[in-house]
Design a protein around this motif. Structure first.
Motif, PDB file in Angstrom:
ATOM      1  N   ILE A   6       8.153 101.158  19.855  1.00 33.02           N
ATOM      2  CA  ILE A   6       8.496 100.360  18.678  1.00 33.02           C
ATOM      3  C   ILE A   6       9.963 100.632  18.397  1.00 33.02           C
ATOM      4  CG2 ILE A   6       8.161 100.044  16.196  1.00 33.02           C
ATOM      5  CD1 ILE A   6       5.277 100.955  16.577  1.00 33.02           C
ATOM      6  N   ARG A   7      10.683  99.617  18.053  1.00 33.43           N
ATOM      7  CA  ARG A   7      12.104  99.775  17.754  1.00 33.43           C
ATOM      8  C   ARG A   7      12.367  99.192  16.385  1.00 33.43           C
ATOM      9  NH1 ARG A   7      17.048  98.628  21.905  1.00 33.43           N
ATOM     10  NH2 ARG A   7      18.536  99.870  20.752  1.00 33.43           N
ATOM     11  N   GLU A   8      12.702 100.045  15.418  1.00 33.85           N
ATOM     12  CA  GLU A   8      12.896  99.641  14.024  1.00 33.85           C
ATOM     13  C   GLU A   8      13.955  98.562  13.864  1.00 33.85           C
ATOM     14  OE1 GLU A   8      13.369 102.701  11.113  1.00 33.85           O
ATOM     15  OE2 GLU A   8      12.049 104.034  12.210  1.00 33.85           O
ATOM     16  N   GLU A   9      15.004  98.625  14.648  1.00 35.86           N
ATOM     17  CA  GLU A   9      16.112  97.695  14.496  1.00 35.86           C
ATOM     18  C   GLU A   9      15.655  96.241  14.604  1.00 35.86           C
ATOM     19  OE1 GLU A   9      19.152  98.698  17.361  1.00 35.86           O
ATOM     20  OE2 GLU A   9      18.610 100.796  17.104  1.00 35.86           O
ATOM     21  N   SER A  10      14.755  95.969  15.548  1.00 39.28           N
ATOM     22  CA  SER A  10      14.315  94.601  15.737  1.00 39.28           C
ATOM     23  C   SER A  10      12.979  94.321  15.060  1.00 39.28           C
ATOM     24  CB  SER A  10      14.171  94.302  17.230  1.00 39.28           C
ATOM     25  OG  SER A  10      13.154  95.106  17.793  1.00 39.28           O
ATOM     26  N   GLY A  11      12.245  95.401  14.725  1.00 44.74           N
ATOM     27  CA  GLY A  11      10.953  95.240  14.078  1.00 44.74           C
ATOM     28  C   GLY A  11       9.878  94.709  15.016  1.00 44.74           C
ATOM     29  N   THR A  12      10.120  94.786  16.316  1.00 43.37           N
ATOM     30  CA  THR A  12       9.144  94.273  17.271  1.00 43.37           C
ATOM     31  C   THR A  12       8.614  95.388  18.151  1.00 43.37           C
ATOM     32  OG1 THR A  12      10.847  93.792  18.918  1.00 43.37           O
ATOM     33  CG2 THR A  12      10.285  92.032  17.383  1.00 43.37           C
ATOM     34  N   GLU A  13       7.413  95.173  18.654  1.00 41.75           N
ATOM     35  CA  GLU A  13       6.827  96.117  19.597  1.00 41.75           C
ATOM     36  C   GLU A  13       7.208  95.709  21.009  1.00 41.75           C
ATOM     37  OE1 GLU A  13       2.746  97.161  19.212  1.00 41.75           O
ATOM     38  OE2 GLU A  13       2.794  96.914  17.050  1.00 41.75           O
ATOM     39  N   VAL A  14       7.339  96.693  21.862  1.00 33.11           N
ATOM     40  CA  VAL A  14       7.653  96.462  23.259  1.00 33.11           C
ATOM     41  C   VAL A  14       6.349  96.597  24.031  1.00 33.11           C
ATOM     42  CG1 VAL A  14       8.961  97.242  25.241  1.00 33.11           C
ATOM     43  CG2 VAL A  14       9.976  97.355  22.969  1.00 33.11           C
ATOM     44  N   GLU A  15       5.955  95.542  24.768  1.00 35.25           N
ATOM     45  CA  GLU A  15       4.716  95.601  25.521  1.00 35.25           C
ATOM     46  C   GLU A  15       4.930  96.294  26.847  1.00 35.25           C
ATOM     47  OE1 GLU A  15       2.441  92.078  25.739  1.00 35.25           O
ATOM     48  OE2 GLU A  15       3.141  91.365  23.800  1.00 35.25           O
ATOM     49  N   ALA A  16       3.934  97.101  27.232  1.00 37.59           N
ATOM     50  CA  ALA A  16       4.018  97.838  28.494  1.00 37.59           C
ATOM     51  C   ALA A  16       3.607  96.964  29.649  1.00 37.59           C
ATOM     52  CB  ALA A  16       3.125  99.070  28.419  1.00 37.59           C
TER      53      ALA A  16
END
Length: 63
Positions: free
Chosen positions: A53-63
């Motif tokens: 998870i990256r707060e800057e973009s507010g999106t989750e990164v899928e594996a």
């Protein structure tokens, strides 16, 4: 990315960032900028970080 701590019971916390052309230069710059008073200091290349998870973009990164 520079992480460090003063006690083993403390978590490693990000102390800052730096840019360097290689590992040896990064070590030298980290010690110069952040000092030697740490129990541990860890350098992590930004391109080696796997974000879940990256707060800057507010999106989750899928594996």
């Amino acid at each position: 990315m520079v992480f460090a701590r003063n006690l083993y019971d403390d978590p490693l916390e990000q102390r800052g960032t730096l840019e360097a052309p290689g590992a040896e230069e990064a070590r030298r710059l980290a010690l110069e900028r952040f000092g030697r008073e740490w129990l541990e200091m860890v350098l992590i290349p930004a391109d080696e970080v796997e974000w879940a998870i990256r707060e800057e973009s507010g999106t989750e990164v899928e594996a």
